[in-house]
Write a protein that holds these residues in place. Structure first.
Motif, PDB file in Angstrom:
ATOM      1  N   MET A   1       0.823  -1.221   0.000  1.00 36.56           N
ATOM      2  CA  MET A   1       0.000   0.000   0.000  1.00 36.56           C
ATOM      3  C   MET A   1       0.855   1.268   0.000  1.00 36.56           C
ATOM      4  O   MET A   1       0.330   2.373  -0.009  1.00 36.56           O
ATOM      5  CB  MET A   1      -0.913  -0.009   1.214  1.00 36.56           C
ATOM      6  N   LYS A   2       2.169   1.091  -0.005  1.00 37.82           N
ATOM      7  CA  LYS A   2       3.043   2.263   0.019  1.00 37.82           C
ATOM      8  C   LYS A   2       2.829   3.144  -1.204  1.00 37.82           C
ATOM      9  O   LYS A   2       2.786   4.378  -1.098  1.00 37.82           O
ATOM     10  CB  LYS A   2       4.503   1.809   0.101  1.00 37.82           C
ATOM     11  N   LYS A   3       2.656   2.518  -2.372  1.00 37.12           N
ATOM     12  CA  LYS A   3       2.438   3.289  -3.601  1.00 37.12           C
ATOM     13  C   LYS A   3       1.120   4.066  -3.543  1.00 37.12           C
ATOM     14  O   LYS A   3       1.038   5.202  -4.001  1.00 37.12           O
ATOM     15  CB  LYS A   3       2.442   2.355  -4.813  1.00 37.12           C
ATOM     16  N   VAL A   4       0.093   3.431  -2.990  1.00 38.34           N
ATOM     17  CA  VAL A   4      -1.201   4.108  -2.871  1.00 38.34           C
ATOM     18  C   VAL A   4      -1.071   5.297  -1.928  1.00 38.34           C
ATOM     19  O   VAL A   4      -1.591   6.389  -2.206  1.00 38.34           O
ATOM     20  CB  VAL A   4      -2.284   3.143  -2.365  1.00 38.34           C
ATOM     21  N   ALA A   5      -0.396   5.101  -0.806  1.00 41.99           N
ATOM     22  CA  ALA A   5      -0.223   6.182   0.166  1.00 41.99           C
ATOM     23  C   ALA A   5       0.503   7.360  -0.466  1.00 41.99           C
ATOM     24  O   ALA A   5       0.098   8.522  -0.320  1.00 41.99           O
ATOM     25  CB  ALA A   5       0.533   5.675   1.386  1.00 41.99           C
ATOM     26  N   GLN A   6       1.589   7.076  -1.188  1.00 43.54           N
ATOM     27  CA  GLN A   6       2.346   8.146  -1.837  1.00 43.54           C
ATOM     28  C   GLN A   6       1.494   8.872  -2.872  1.00 43.54           C
ATOM     29  O   GLN A   6       1.539  10.102  -2.981  1.00 43.54           O
ATOM     30  CB  GLN A   6       3.609   7.572  -2.484  1.00 43.54           C
ATOM     31  N   ALA A  15      -1.415  13.699   4.419  1.00 42.35           N
ATOM     32  CA  ALA A  15      -0.896  12.359   4.704  1.00 42.35           C
ATOM     33  C   ALA A  15      -2.034  11.378   4.937  1.00 42.35           C
ATOM     34  O   ALA A  15      -3.061  11.734   5.532  1.00 42.35           O
ATOM     35  CB  ALA A  15       0.022  12.403   5.924  1.00 42.35           C
ATOM     36  N   HIS A  16      -1.862  10.152   4.463  1.00 42.75           N
ATOM     37  CA  HIS A  16      -2.875   9.108   4.623  1.00 42.75           C
ATOM     38  C   HIS A  16      -2.272   7.896   5.319  1.00 42.75           C
ATOM     39  O   HIS A  16      -1.130   7.505   5.038  1.00 42.75           O
ATOM     40  CB  HIS A  16      -3.430   8.679   3.256  1.00 42.75           C
ATOM     41  N   SER A  17      -3.027   7.301   6.215  1.00 43.09           N
ATOM     42  CA  SER A  17      -2.632   6.046   6.843  1.00 43.09           C
ATOM     43  C   SER A  17      -3.632   4.974   6.451  1.00 43.09           C
ATOM     44  O   SER A  17      -4.801   5.269   6.168  1.00 43.09           O
ATOM     45  CB  SER A  17      -2.583   6.195   8.371  1.00 43.09           C
ATOM     46  N   PHE A  18      -3.181   3.726   6.437  1.00 48.68           N
ATOM     47  CA  PHE A  18      -4.014   2.614   5.994  1.00 48.68           C
ATOM     48  C   PHE A  18      -4.000   1.517   7.043  1.00 48.68           C
ATOM     49  O   PHE A  18      -2.940   1.092   7.502  1.00 48.68           O
ATOM     50  CB  PHE A  18      -3.509   2.067   4.658  1.00 48.68           C
ATOM     51  N   GLU A  19      -5.191   1.071   7.416  1.00 47.00           N
ATOM     52  CA  GLU A  19      -5.345   0.022   8.425  1.00 47.00           C
ATOM     53  C   GLU A  19      -5.873  -1.246   7.760  1.00 47.00           C
ATOM     54  O   GLU A  19      -6.980  -1.258   7.213  1.00 47.00           O
ATOM     55  CB  GLU A  19      -6.317   0.476   9.510  1.00 47.00           C
ATOM     56  N   ALA A  20      -5.069  -2.301   7.778  1.00 51.23           N
ATOM     57  CA  ALA A  20      -5.509  -3.581   7.216  1.00 51.23           C
ATOM     58  C   ALA A  20      -6.584  -4.185   8.112  1.00 51.23           C
ATOM     59  O   ALA A  20      -6.501  -4.098   9.337  1.00 51.23           O
ATOM     60  CB  ALA A  20      -4.330  -4.535   7.086  1.00 51.23           C
ATOM     61  N   ARG A  36      -8.610   0.163   5.488  1.00 56.46           N
ATOM     62  CA  ARG A  36      -9.423   1.339   5.803  1.00 56.46           C
ATOM     63  C   ARG A  36      -8.552   2.578   5.753  1.00 56.46           C
ATOM     64  O   ARG A  36      -7.394   2.553   6.195  1.00 56.46           O
ATOM     65  CB  ARG A  36     -10.057   1.205   7.189  1.00 56.46           C
ATOM     66  N   THR A  37      -9.116   3.670   5.250  1.00 54.62           N
ATOM     67  CA  THR A  37      -8.416   4.943   5.259  1.00 54.62           C
ATOM     68  C   THR A  37      -9.439   6.062   5.236  1.00 54.62           C
ATOM     69  O   THR A  37     -10.648   5.807   5.186  1.00 54.62           O
ATOM     70  CB  THR A  37      -7.458   5.064   4.057  1.00 54.62           C
ATOM     71  N   LYS A  38      -8.955   7.301   5.299  1.00 54.74           N
ATOM     72  CA  LYS A  38      -9.813   8.467   5.143  1.00 54.74           C
ATOM     73  C   LYS A  38      -9.265   9.328   4.021  1.00 54.74           C
ATOM     74  O   LYS A  38      -8.052   9.572   3.952  1.00 54.74           O
ATOM     75  CB  LYS A  38      -9.898   9.280   6.442  1.00 54.74           C
ATOM     76  N   VAL A  39     -10.165   9.782   3.158  1.00 58.36           N
ATOM     77  CA  VAL A  39      -9.803  10.693   2.076  1.00 58.36           C
ATOM     78  C   VAL A  39     -10.656  11.946   2.232  1.00 58.36           C
ATOM     79  O   VAL A  39     -11.892  11.867   2.224  1.00 58.36           O
ATOM     80  CB  VAL A  39     -10.030  10.052   0.694  1.00 58.36           C
ATOM     81  N   LEU A  40     -10.004  13.066   2.428  1.00 67.63           N
ATOM     82  CA  LEU A  40     -10.708  14.334   2.666  1.00 67.63           C
ATOM     83  C   LEU A  40     -11.709  14.208   3.818  1.00 67.63           C
ATOM     84  O   LEU A  40     -12.807  14.738   3.776  1.00 67.63           O
ATOM     85  CB  LEU A  40     -11.412  14.806   1.389  1.00 67.63           C
ATOM     86  N   LEU A  46     -10.343   0.376   0.780  1.00 65.88           N
ATOM     87  CA  LEU A  46      -9.632   0.015  -0.437  1.00 65.88           C
ATOM     88  C   LEU A  46      -9.584  -1.503  -0.528  1.00 65.88           C
ATOM     89  O   LEU A  46      -9.182  -2.178   0.423  1.00 65.88           O
ATOM     90  CB  LEU A  46      -8.209   0.579  -0.427  1.00 65.88           C
ATOM     91  N   ALA A  47     -10.033  -2.041  -1.658  1.00 67.97           N
ATOM     92  CA  ALA A  47      -9.999  -3.489  -1.897  1.00 67.97           C
ATOM     93  C   ALA A  47      -8.957  -3.754  -2.980  1.00 67.97           C
ATOM     94  O   ALA A  47      -9.137  -3.361  -4.138  1.00 67.97           O
ATOM     95  CB  ALA A  47     -11.369  -3.988  -2.334  1.00 67.97           C
TER      96      ALA A  47
END
Length: 314
Positions: A1-6, A15-20, A36-40, A46-47
């Motif tokens: 998920m590093k590419k998605v975060a960037q 900045a975005h964090s992702f919880e599996a 799970r994440t938050k956008v705006l 994200l699947a």
């Protein structure tokens, strides 16, 4: 998920964090990695698609089913996509992201939380209230029924009918008669009522299930019903509709995982289609159920417009 975060950090400027996490899902949906994440400020899921083996229509169905299961918007994540498949996902309005290259969050996605079950006055009608309104458009007999009798006619409790009456009144669509027993009275009818109410209505379809059989006793719905009422060619699989209460009564069903395997598609509705429409799925519910298809297929949109233009209004 590093590419998605960037990618998200660069696109949205935060900045975005992702919880599996691992939701409880049927086997055919349990093939993705979930984050799970938050956008705006909006929480979404994200699947991650590890193997791109499904058609765009199947991805649309997967996204809708996943969103229903997890209770929030779902975005499919692909490492890469062929141009023709990417364009098909755009046409079918499937939310997706290809890290570093493209993301698509269609207008209907709107980056906001899914509506809560308790919808405030001024927004969408719940299914009992919608069923009452559509019954009035189809048969014009709502005012002749007490709330108790109307509930029995449509398959809802008297309490649900009381709530429906209050919703319809709050929207300025109907009045409640004085005295006992109480009745729902519509001061406007026909096309005027439909035009005023339409913004408060939603698709009756709660879920679509792929079957290895055809339940021939159920009414035809979806593209199959529209094809019967127009010049549109039907899909290979017949689509049928059933109310949620009756659906629970006919379990288990012989299901398959994909549309290509299916003999038929069963739409589970929030109300009984025949108790609203009589002998078949009514034109109004059909129109509401096919709006997503109409948004991506001009032929469906045109035939739906012709269907409503050709109606004889009560």
């Amino acid at each position: 998920m590093k590419k998605v975060a960037q990618y998200f950090d660069a696109v949205f400027g935060e900045a975005h964090s992702f919880e599996a996490f691992r939701p409880s899902l049927p086997l055919f949906l349990d093939r993705y990695s979930f984050y799970r994440t938050k956008v705006l400020g909006v929480q979404l899921v994200l699947a991650v698609v590890d193997r791109d083996e499904q058609t765009p229509l199947e991805y649309r169905d997967v996204g809708e089913r996943l969103a229903d299961k997890v209770g929030m918007p779902v975005v499919l994540v692909f490492e890469a996509l062929l141009t023709n498949k990417r364009n098909a996902l755009l046409r079918h309005r499937v939310p997706f992201v290809i890290p570093g290259r493209q993301f698509f969050l269609p207008p209907l996605f709107e980056l906001r939380e899914r509506e809560p079950r308790g919808i405030a006055a001024g927004e969408r009608l719940h299914f009992p209230a919608q069923a009452v309104l559509l019954r009035e458009l189809v048969a014009g007999d709502v005012a002749s029924q007490s709330l108790k009798d109307l509930g029995a006619l449509l398959g809802f409790s008297a309490m649900s009918m009381t709530t429906a009456a209050n919703e319809l009144k709050a929207q300025g669509l109907a009045e409640i008669s004085e005295g006992m027993p109480r009745h729902i009275v519509f001061p406007i009818r026909g096309k005027e009522l439909w035009e005023k109410a339409r913004v408060h209505l939603t698709s009756p379809v709660k879920r679509r299930i792929y079957l290895a059989e055809d339940r021939a006793g159920l009414p035809v719905a979806g593209i199959s019903a529209l094809a019967n009422r127009s010049m549109l060619n039907p899909d290979r699989q017949v689509t049928r509709a059933i109310g949620e209460a009756d659906y629970k009564g006919c379990l288990p069903l012989k299901t398959v995982d994909t549309l290509d395997e299916a003999v038929s598609v069963l739409e589970v509705w929030g109300y009984d289609p025949l108790k609203v429409g009589g002998m078949e799925v009514d034109d109004f519910s059909l129109w509401l159920s096919l709006q997503k298809e109409a948004a991506v297929d001009p032929r469906v949109e045109g035939e739906l417009d012709s269907l409503m233009e050709g109606r004889k209004w009560l």
